[in-house]
Write a protein that holds these residues in place. Structure first.
Motif, mmCIF file in Angstrom:
data_model
loop_
_atom_site.group_PDB
_atom_site.id
_atom_site.type_symbol
_atom_site.label_atom_id
_atom_site.label_comp_id
_atom_site.label_asym_id
_atom_site.label_seq_id
_atom_site.Cartn_x
_atom_site.Cartn_y
_atom_site.Cartn_z
ATOM 1 N N SER A 1 0.868 -1.165 0.000
ATOM 2 C CA SER A 1 0.000 0.000 0.000
ATOM 3 C C SER A 1 0.907 1.218 0.000
ATOM 4 O O SER A 1 1.441 1.592 1.042
ATOM 5 N N GLY A 2 1.119 1.789 -1.163
ATOM 6 C CA GLY A 2 2.116 2.848 -1.224
ATOM 7 C C GLY A 2 1.826 3.875 -2.284
ATOM 8 O O GLY A 2 0.909 3.735 -3.087
ATOM 9 N N GLY B 1 6.292 2.671 0.713
ATOM 10 C CA GLY B 1 4.926 2.363 1.098
ATOM 11 C C GLY B 1 4.889 1.399 2.257
ATOM 12 O O GLY B 1 5.925 1.008 2.805
ATOM 13 N N VAL B 2 3.678 1.024 2.617
ATOM 14 C CA VAL B 2 3.492 0.149 3.770
ATOM 15 C C VAL B 2 3.427 -1.302 3.303
ATOM 16 O O VAL B 2 2.746 -1.611 2.322
#
Lengths: 430, 459
Positions: free
Chosen positions: A357-358, A369-370
């Motif tokens: 998730s970025g 990102g994550v």
């Protein structure tokens, strides 16, 4: 009737002074079942049409899309696309596909087995309830789409395609009392309903992982380590890499870091990536490119060497490079020789990233990102699920820093991907 | 569209049924490095019906507005609902009804520009950039106009016509440093048709000049130092935080699907400095970016106060979730296209402004970042979020420092909002909010700048 509309449209465009024109007419039906919070809540039947016109006059071009097929709409559409084309700036790169022999392509069922769809979906809900009682299904969508397209142009191309496909997707999370995992999601396409929904793609694996991820740990500090990108996540990463390097936008603007790399080594020699829209192994492919050519399979990266860009006809004319034989997608990544377990056992310190998730990567390939739904790896073993962990690196460099590619792969119907381990990624916790 | 006379089909709407005629019309023009690479118009329209039967829903849609098509759509939606009801037998009660009749047309009264005039407008901006900034490696200028027109009739007596336009111009620049492309973009525009939003291209030049200066800073920028830092999230980032990380977790369908907000109602979830509202059509005396008066279930749209001085007060509802939670519907049911069913969606989500000046906020930070422009964002049902950041600056000893390269911030929103220690006294809205939740949807998001502690990615 459909061919009459196309012939009428092309003749009218030519009669009104257009030098070149293309027309596509589509009729589709979608039958969809929706699940919310573990129950089937909605059934949808969606009929639609599509009429897409493209015209060129004096090197000026324009497009108009409308979803009605009555005579008044068609005549308005013809007038509109002429106005749009005549308004544009001239560019000799605008063109339509040259003549190709007429052809028809058909794949998949032409109507849904609605009873089987309902039963498969109910079976899935029951299996999740029994096998994964800690899972909450936020949603699931199970649809069948049947689409017939007629594509023709003023150079005489004349294609018909017909495709029927089932698609399933779901979003879910694990829960135990007050604790919950991050949500995760996956999906796939299939032409058959002969297997339970849980048996396709990575669905069963991700549901199991979401139960494990109810309890996570955070990492402290930052380190440069190895990351194993899972098949779900790899499809996103490849889309990012290709998006900033080998499509029209990046090459016309000149921002692609691969602009001078055709035929050169851009990745580890073990990496082989095909785009196979017309391969039997890809059930959710396509037959005709967006600019009206019969699609063909191609190899984009062959043993680390960049073999093709994904330029359209316009992009090719604009850059002086070769037009691609397809529009990309339908990626098939060749497997490696080691098992995923063997690859994990090689990792001293790193993480397995199941969802990224970025931010959209920069044109130079930098990303951060994550790492969602991910696991910490140390001393060759998966240790525990993690949360609040970020990764950053450079996609262009990552392709050169491959540790290994798994021999296991996941078939999503629209692509086939292995797990790939990369070195040199910055991993930071809280 | 109003000539369709949907009222005559009212006798066919059994139980609870929505009948919606819907048209989306878009114009897209794109210039890339001076080339007119995109020149497209699209019109998608049709009729849909959605039927509720004891907790089961049926939906059908067709692109044809003919009498026969409308009747067939109602029949097919009813059949889908009946089939599902026969299988599921949920036995749920009737949905709440509070009929309203309304008409809100935001189309322009000015003569419409031709495609040629629109292209010339965009071309003039492109020429300005090409002439003034020859050192750019690449430039893009794009125009995107969307008109969303809806006519709704519901079996419980609501009737609504609306036309919501939005017109946007995006400008993107790329420069190279040591062979590396570095880019930055900005978007101009607002609610309204082109003629009401844009006048002279020169009106955009100050914003374009500022964008160029910001890119010059970024080219000489540095990677952010990763870790948890004191940061000021400017309005656009505060807005995306409100939308992605808080708003989504409080959508009642996601609450029922496992969102962490399910356990937080009436609890302190943020600093008392934080109040957060999903506005229907007006905020602080001004029209919102996406003014919604009646939703796609025929419910009058109400402001939903999600967080009041740090305490979670409300979820966002459609009729069915309001029935479940025994509250009033908030008017959050919205559909993107004629072929889409209404989902619970935000309208205009924002943190309310506070009392601090931005200068004081910057001066209060010894080592942190001022983060200005987001790219994309995503949040989890746990409220863990990430936002891409394409424009930001270091703060060192209370002063702005070097620009930073693209980065990402992340955190758990309900934790991050507990760390908010200052809220600026000015508020602004992002002009181009777009949400993705099965269907795309234009949304408003905005707010003041907030000072908080957040995890920033970097090297």
């Amino acid at each position: 009737m459909e061919r009459d509309i196309i012939n009428y449209t092309l003749e009218k465009l030519k009669a009104n002074g257009m030098d070149h024109a293309s027309c596509s007419l589509e009729q589709s039906t979608k039958y969809e079942m929706n699940v919310e919070t573990g129950k089937i809540t909605l059934i949808r039947t969606v009929f639609n049409n599509g009429l897409s016109l493209y015209a060129i006059k004096d090197n000026k071009s324009g497009s108009y899309n409308v979803n009605k097929l009555d005579q008044e709409t068609i005549d308005q559409a013809i007038a509109t696309v002429i106005e749009i084309a005549e308004s544009s700036e001239p560019d000799p790169a605008h063109a339509i596909a040259e003549y190709q022999p007429p052809a028809e392509f058909r794949t998949g069922p032409n109507k849904p087995n609605q009873e089987s769809m309902y039963n498969r979906l109910e079976e899935f809900l029951e299996q999740v309830k029994n096998k994964y009682p800690k899972i909450m299904l936020d949603n699931a969508y199970f649809d069948f789409t049947h689409r017939v397209r007629y594509i023709a142009n003023s150079n005489g191309t004349d294609f018909t395609t017909e495709k029927g496909i089932y698609r399933f997707s779901s979003m879910f999370s694990g829960h135990d009392g007050e604790r919950s995992s991050s949500f995760n999601y996956t999906g796939y396409a299939t032409q058959e309903l002969d297997r339970e929904l849980l048996a396709y793609g990575s669905l069963d694996t991700l549901l199991q992982q979401s139960c494990e991820q109810i309890t996570t740990q955070t990492l402290s500090g930052k380190f440069v380590g190895d990351v194993i990108i899972t098949p779900d996540c790899l499809s996103d990463f490849l889309s990012y890499v290709f998006g900033i390097t080998i499509y029209d936008g990046a090459l016309i603007s000149g921002t692609s870091v691969y602009k001078d790399k055709l035929g050169q080594q851009v990745a580890d020699p073990r990496l082989v990536i095909h785009s196979r829209p017309v391969s039997p192994e890809i059930v959710d492919g396509y037959f005709i490119t967006g600019d009206g050519y019969q699609a063909e399979n191609c190899t984009i990266i062959d043993h680390g060497i960049l073999k093709t860009f994904l330029l359209t006809l316009y992009g090719a004319n604009k850059t002086g490079l070769k037009r691609a034989v397809n529009n990309g997608g339908c990626y098939v990544v060749e497997p490696g020789e080691k098992s995923l377990d063997e690859i994990v056992s090689q990792i001293d310190r790193g993480i397995m990233v199941a969802r990224y998730s970025g931010g959209y990567p920069s044109q130079n390939g930098d990303f951060s990102g994550v790492a969602k739904n991910s696991y910490y790896i140390e001393n060759g073993k998966i240790q525990y699920p993690i949360s609040e962990t970020m990764i950053s690196g450079n996609l262009i460099n990552m392709l050169k820093n491959i540790i290994d590619i798994s021999r296991e792969r996941v078939d999503f119907g629209s692509g086939i991907y292995p797990w790939i381990a990369f070195s040199g990624v910055t991993i930071s916790g809280r | 569209m109003q000539q369709l006379g949907l009222e005559k089909y009212a006798p066919l709407l059994a139980g609870y049924t929505e009948l919606r005629a819907h048209k989306n019309h878009s114009v897209t023009i794109g210039f890339l490095k001076g080339n007119n690479v995109r020149n497209v118009k699209s019109t998608t329209s049709g009729i849909s019906a959605r039927v509720y039967q004891h907790g089961s829903w049926g939906f059908a849609s067709s692109p044809d507005f003919t009498d026969n098509s409308i009747r067939q759509v109602i029949k097919a939606a009813s059949a889908n609902a009946a089939f599902l009801d026969s299988k599921q037998n949920k036995g749920k009660p009737a949905l709440p009804a509070k009929p309203i009749k309304a008409e809100h047309d935001y189309s322009t009264n000015k003569p419409r520009l031709t495609q040629k005039q629109l292209i010339d407008f965009v071309k003039q901006i492109d020429h300005y950039i090409a002439g003034k900034y020859p050192d750019l490696t690449s430039r893009s200028v794009g125009l995107n106009c969307l008109d969303m027109e809806k006519l709704l009739l519901t079996s419980d007596g609501s009737y609504s016509y609306s036309l919501h336009p939005r017109s946007l111009i995006s400008v993107g620049f790329t420069m190279e440093k040591d062979g590396n492309p570095i880019e930055l973009y900005d978007i101009f525009g607002r609610q309204g048709q082109f003629e009401d939003v844009f006048g002279d291209p020169a009106e955009l030049y100050p914003g374009i000049d500022q964008l160029y200066e910001q890119l010059r800073h970024k080219v000489e920028g540095v990677y952010a130092e990763p870790g948890v830092k004191d940061c000021i999230l400017d309005a656009d980032l505060g807005g995306i935080l409100a939308h992605e990380a808080i708003g989504h977790t409080t959508e009642a369908d996601l609450v029922l699907g496992g969102s962490i907000a399910a356990k937080y109602m009436n609890k302190q979830v943020a600093s008392p400095l934080i109040s957060l509202v999903d506005f229907a059509h007006h905020a602080l005396g001004k029209t919102c970016p996406i003014p919604l008066y009646v939703d796609d279930e025929g419910t009058e749209a109400q402001d939903a106060v999600i967080i009041d001085q740090g305490i979670l007060k409300s979820y966002l509802h459609n009729k069915e979730s309001a029935l479940h939670f025994r509250v009033e519907p908030t008017g959050n049911a919205r559909a993107w296209a004629f072929s889409d069913e209404p989902l619970i969606r935000m309208r205009n989500t924002a943190i309310l402004p506070g009392k601090d000046s931005l200068d004081d906020m910057i001066a209060s930070i010894d080592d942190g970042y001022y983060l200005i422009r987001p790219s994309n964002g995503q949040a989890d049902t746990t409220s863990e979020f990430m936002f891409g950041v394409v424009l930001g600056y270091e703060i060192k000893n209370g002063k702005l420092g070097r620009a930073i390269f693209d980065t990402t911030i992340s955190g758990v929103a309900f934790d991050v909002l507990q760390t908010v220690s200052m809220v600026s006294n000015e508020m602004s809205w992002s002009v181009s909010g777009m949400c993705g939740k099965k269907q795309p949807m234009p949304v408003g998001m905005g707010g003041p700048a907030i000072k908080c502690r957040v995890n920033i990615g970097g090297r």
